[in-house]
Scaffold this motif. Structure first.
Motif, PDB file in Angstrom:
ATOM      1  N   VAL A 190       0.862  -1.258   0.091  1.00  0.00           N
ATOM      2  CA  VAL A 190       0.053  -0.118  -0.074  1.00  0.00           C
ATOM      3  C   VAL A 190       0.787   1.117  -0.063  1.00  0.00           C
ATOM      4  N   PHE A 191       1.961   1.216   0.835  1.00  0.00           N
ATOM      5  CA  PHE A 191       2.723   2.194   1.120  1.00  0.00           C
ATOM      6  C   PHE A 191       3.603   2.811  -0.394  1.00  0.00           C
ATOM      7  N   LYS A 192       3.827   1.455  -0.935  1.00  0.00           N
ATOM      8  CA  LYS A 192       4.828   1.470  -1.962  1.00  0.00           C
ATOM      9  C   LYS A 192       3.684   2.101  -3.238  1.00  0.00           C
ATOM     10  N   SER A 193       2.544   1.757  -3.408  1.00  0.00           N
ATOM     11  CA  SER A 193       1.774   2.283  -4.366  1.00  0.00           C
ATOM     12  C   SER A 193       1.473   3.819  -4.224  1.00  0.00           C
ATOM     13  N   MET A 194       1.390   4.120  -2.818  1.00  0.00           N
ATOM     14  CA  MET A 194       0.957   5.720  -2.461  1.00  0.00           C
ATOM     15  C   MET A 194       2.457   6.310  -2.833  1.00  0.00           C
ATOM     16  N   MET A 195       3.560   6.021  -2.760  1.00  0.00           N
ATOM     17  CA  MET A 195       4.841   6.426  -2.871  1.00  0.00           C
ATOM     18  C   MET A 195       4.664   6.933  -4.467  1.00  0.00           C
ATOM     19  N   LYS A 196       4.407   5.820  -5.379  1.00  0.00           N
ATOM     20  CA  LYS A 196       4.552   6.000  -6.564  1.00  0.00           C
ATOM     21  C   LYS A 196       3.218   6.740  -7.191  1.00  0.00           C
ATOM     22  N   LYS A 197       2.296   7.226  -6.237  1.00  0.00           N
ATOM     23  CA  LYS A 197       1.432   7.985  -6.831  1.00  0.00           C
ATOM     24  C   LYS A 197       0.163   7.231  -7.549  1.00  0.00           C
ATOM     25  N   GLU A 198       0.085   5.800  -7.195  1.00  0.00           N
ATOM     26  CA  GLU A 198      -0.865   5.221  -7.912  1.00  0.00           C
ATOM     27  C   GLU A 198      -2.347   5.336  -7.200  1.00  0.00           C
ATOM     28  N   LYS A 199      -3.345   5.014  -8.110  1.00  0.00           N
ATOM     29  CA  LYS A 199      -4.450   5.213  -7.460  1.00  0.00           C
ATOM     30  C   LYS A 199      -4.942   4.086  -6.389  1.00  0.00           C
ATOM     31  N   LEU A 200      -5.289   4.355  -5.297  1.00  0.00           N
ATOM     32  CA  LEU A 200      -5.807   3.334  -4.283  1.00  0.00           C
ATOM     33  C   LEU A 200      -7.285   3.568  -3.917  1.00  0.00           C
TER      34      LEU A 200
ATOM     35  N   PHE B  41       3.507   5.747  15.002  1.00  0.00           N
ATOM     36  CA  PHE B  41       3.999   6.666  13.916  1.00  0.00           C
ATOM     37  C   PHE B  41       2.771   6.913  12.750  1.00  0.00           C
ATOM     38  N   TYR B  42       2.117   5.898  12.491  1.00  0.00           N
ATOM     39  CA  TYR B  42       1.155   6.059  11.345  1.00  0.00           C
ATOM     40  C   TYR B  42       0.206   7.303  11.754  1.00  0.00           C
ATOM     41  N   ILE B  43      -0.273   7.322  12.901  1.00  0.00           N
ATOM     42  CA  ILE B  43      -1.288   8.384  13.549  1.00  0.00           C
ATOM     43  C   ILE B  43      -0.400   9.724  13.330  1.00  0.00           C
ATOM     44  N   GLU B  44       0.526   9.775  14.023  1.00  0.00           N
ATOM     45  CA  GLU B  44       1.438  11.286  14.160  1.00  0.00           C
ATOM     46  C   GLU B  44       1.575  11.375  12.389  1.00  0.00           C
ATOM     47  N   LYS B  45       2.117  10.594  11.454  1.00  0.00           N
ATOM     48  CA  LYS B  45       2.301  10.944  10.224  1.00  0.00           C
ATOM     49  C   LYS B  45       1.010  11.369   9.448  1.00  0.00           C
ATOM     50  N   SER B  46       0.081  10.869   9.749  1.00  0.00           N
ATOM     51  CA  SER B  46      -1.377  11.146   9.201  1.00  0.00           C
ATOM     52  C   SER B  46      -1.601  12.606   9.382  1.00  0.00           C
ATOM     53  N   LYS B  47      -1.130  13.157  10.305  1.00  0.00           N
ATOM     54  CA  LYS B  47      -1.443  14.547  10.723  1.00  0.00           C
ATOM     55  C   LYS B  47      -0.765  15.611   9.763  1.00  0.00           C
ATOM     56  N   ASP B  48       0.275  14.992   9.090  1.00  0.00           N
ATOM     57  CA  ASP B  48       1.073  15.803   8.254  1.00  0.00           C
ATOM     58  C   ASP B  48       0.748  15.553   6.895  1.00  0.00           C
ATOM     59  N   ILE B  49      -0.055  14.862   6.480  1.00  0.00           N
ATOM     60  CA  ILE B  49      -0.630  14.435   4.985  1.00  0.00           C
ATOM     61  C   ILE B  49      -1.583  15.123   4.589  1.00  0.00           C
ATOM     62  N   GLU B  50      -1.549  16.002   3.474  1.00  0.00           N
ATOM     63  CA  GLU B  50      -2.574  16.805   3.068  1.00  0.00           C
ATOM     64  C   GLU B  50      -3.767  16.078   2.359  1.00  0.00           C
TER      65      GLU B  50
ATOM     66  N   GLU C 158      -6.373  13.822   1.718  1.00  0.00           N
ATOM     67  CA  GLU C 158      -7.208  13.130   2.599  1.00  0.00           C
ATOM     68  C   GLU C 158      -7.463  11.570   2.457  1.00  0.00           C
ATOM     69  N   GLN C 159      -7.286  11.075   1.265  1.00  0.00           N
ATOM     70  CA  GLN C 159      -7.328   9.937   1.010  1.00  0.00           C
ATOM     71  C   GLN C 159      -6.136   9.147   1.631  1.00  0.00           C
ATOM     72  N   GLU C 160      -5.063   9.574   1.171  1.00  0.00           N
ATOM     73  CA  GLU C 160      -3.740   9.084   2.023  1.00  0.00           C
ATOM     74  C   GLU C 160      -3.886   9.271   3.257  1.00  0.00           C
ATOM     75  N   ARG C 161      -4.446  10.418   3.848  1.00  0.00           N
ATOM     76  CA  ARG C 161      -4.559  10.354   5.385  1.00  0.00           C
ATOM     77  C   ARG C 161      -5.258   9.138   5.869  1.00  0.00           C
ATOM     78  N   GLN C 162      -6.189   9.076   5.233  1.00  0.00           N
ATOM     79  CA  GLN C 162      -7.192   7.850   5.760  1.00  0.00           C
ATOM     80  C   GLN C 162      -6.511   6.543   5.723  1.00  0.00           C
ATOM     81  N   ILE C 163      -5.761   6.339   4.858  1.00  0.00           N
ATOM     82  CA  ILE C 163      -5.123   5.111   4.485  1.00  0.00           C
ATOM     83  C   ILE C 163      -4.019   4.910   5.682  1.00  0.00           C
ATOM     84  N   PHE C 164      -3.429   5.931   5.973  1.00  0.00           N
ATOM     85  CA  PHE C 164      -2.444   5.915   7.289  1.00  0.00           C
ATOM     86  C   PHE C 164      -3.082   5.595   8.399  1.00  0.00           C
ATOM     87  N   ILE C 165      -4.357   6.228   8.847  1.00  0.00           N
ATOM     88  CA  ILE C 165      -4.955   6.118   9.713  1.00  0.00           C
ATOM     89  C   ILE C 165      -5.602   4.412   9.750  1.00  0.00           C
ATOM     90  N   GLU C 166      -5.917   4.042   8.581  1.00  0.00           N
ATOM     91  CA  GLU C 166      -6.618   2.790   8.687  1.00  0.00           C
ATOM     92  C   GLU C 166      -5.255   1.828   8.936  1.00  0.00           C
TER      93      GLU C 166
END
Length: 155
Positions: free
Chosen positions: A47-57, A105-114, A116-124
């Motif tokens: 999931v994180f690899k796909s996010m880094m590559k900006k692939e649609k999730l 770590f994921y909760i803290e980093k979710s606060k820095d992500i602009e 919304e979908q990516e933020r929700q993925i970090f929270i999930e």
């Protein structure tokens, strides 16, 4: 190292840790459980690899939930076939700390992500790490007191 690379590193380390736990476990049921947890960490990595590559999730189709029913059926079936020393139990307790650290770590980093979908993925995924922690806590309870162990109603 960006947040995705770091998250991928954390997940790969978690996968390797669970695979090692599976390899050293003398109990077939626990081997299976730790293999399942390793596979969960691999899913998170992808999931994180796909996010880094900006692939649609599609957050609704991530399907990251651990099969807790199978885990606890396995433990119940292995109840009469378990004996572990304190060193092994401490190894599992260390895994609990790892899951807690990943969650935080994921909760803290979710606060820095602009995004919304990516933020929700970090929270999930943070919630998934909490589930893993609870599974491990149940395993420790099971190992410490197999005769008194009953799977938590939560599961």
């Amino acid at each position: 190292m960006n947040v995705y690379e770091y998250a991928m590193k954390v997940e790969k380390e978690g996968e390797a840790y669970y695979r090692e736990m599976a390899n050293i476990s003398p109990n077939a049921g626990l081997k299976r459980i730790f293999t399942m947890l390793a596979e969960e960490e691999d899913k998170h990595y992808n999931v994180f690899k796909s996010m880094m590559k900006k692939e649609k999730l599609d957050i609704d189709n991530l399907n990251l939930i651990t099969d807790t029913q199978t885990i606890f059926e396995t433990l119940a079936n292995e109840k009469d076939n378990v004996s572990f020393d304190e060193k092994q139990i401490n190894y599992y307790k260390d895994a609990i700390k790892r899951e807690e650290n990943s969650h935080n770590f994921y909760i803290e980093k979710s606060k820095d992500i602009e995004d919304e979908q990516e933020r929700q993925i970090f929270i999930e995924i943070a919630h998934e790490e909490t589930k893993h922690k609870k599974v491990l806590e149940e395993i420790v309870h099971f190992l410490e007191e197999p005769d008194n162990w009953v799977a938590s109603a939560e599961f």
